[in-house]
Design a protein around this motif. Structure first.
Motif: not given
Length: 167
Positions: A8, A35, A39, A47
């Protein structure tokens, strides 16, 4: 939750770089990757929110292929997280994207997967049949393979194994 810090962080850096460079398309791609990382790490609500933001941004910029990719990834993520019914509810978002053969192909694939994971094998089979049909019309081999596999899985799930063998 898994620790999504590495992936991320890189995705957030890519988004910042895209913004600095004025590349809206790269920003949407970065949001899509962010995202996916969230997730896959179990941060489902964040997400989903990020996927929705990426979709809206892609639509605002008329980047329809990235918008389709975002919706496909959102659907896959929801299905993996046992939220396929939510994915089915979001199929209406596809209506915001102008008609095209590629949209028809990907929309059929998205619906087929969401319906399959939601347990609606009849609906899923119809969607995968459409994916096969569109793939043949536009000469898209990957869609043809995916559609055939999806349809065969549905047919086996409906105890129609003999039909599945000839898809």
């Amino acid at each position: 939750h898994l620790d999504p810090a590495g992936p991320t962080q890189l995705a957030r850096m890519a988004i910042q770089t895209a913004e600095s460079a004025g590349s809206a398309g790269a920003k949407v791609e970065g949001m899509n990757y962010l995202a996916g990382g969230l997730m896959g790490s179990g941060w489902v609500e964040e997400a989903v929110s990020t996927y929705h933001h990426a979709f809206k941004e892609a639509m605002r910029l008329r980047l329809y292929s990235p918008a389709l990719i975002v919706l496909n990834n959102l659907t896959i993520g929801r299905c993996v997280e046992y939220l396929a019914a939510d994915a089915l509810d979001e199929l209406d978002l596809l209506g915001e994207i102008p008609a095209s053969p590629v949209k028809s192909l990907i929309a059929s694939h998205i619906e087929g997967n969401a319906a399959y994971y939601a347990g609606d094998l009849e609906r899923s089979a119809r969607a995968f049949e459409r994916e096969i049909e569109v793939s043949r019309e536009i000469g898209q081999g990957r869609g043809l393979v995916r559609g055939r596999k999806g349809l065969a899985d549905c047919l086996r799930g409906m105890d129609r194994g003999a039909e599945a063998r000839v898809v």
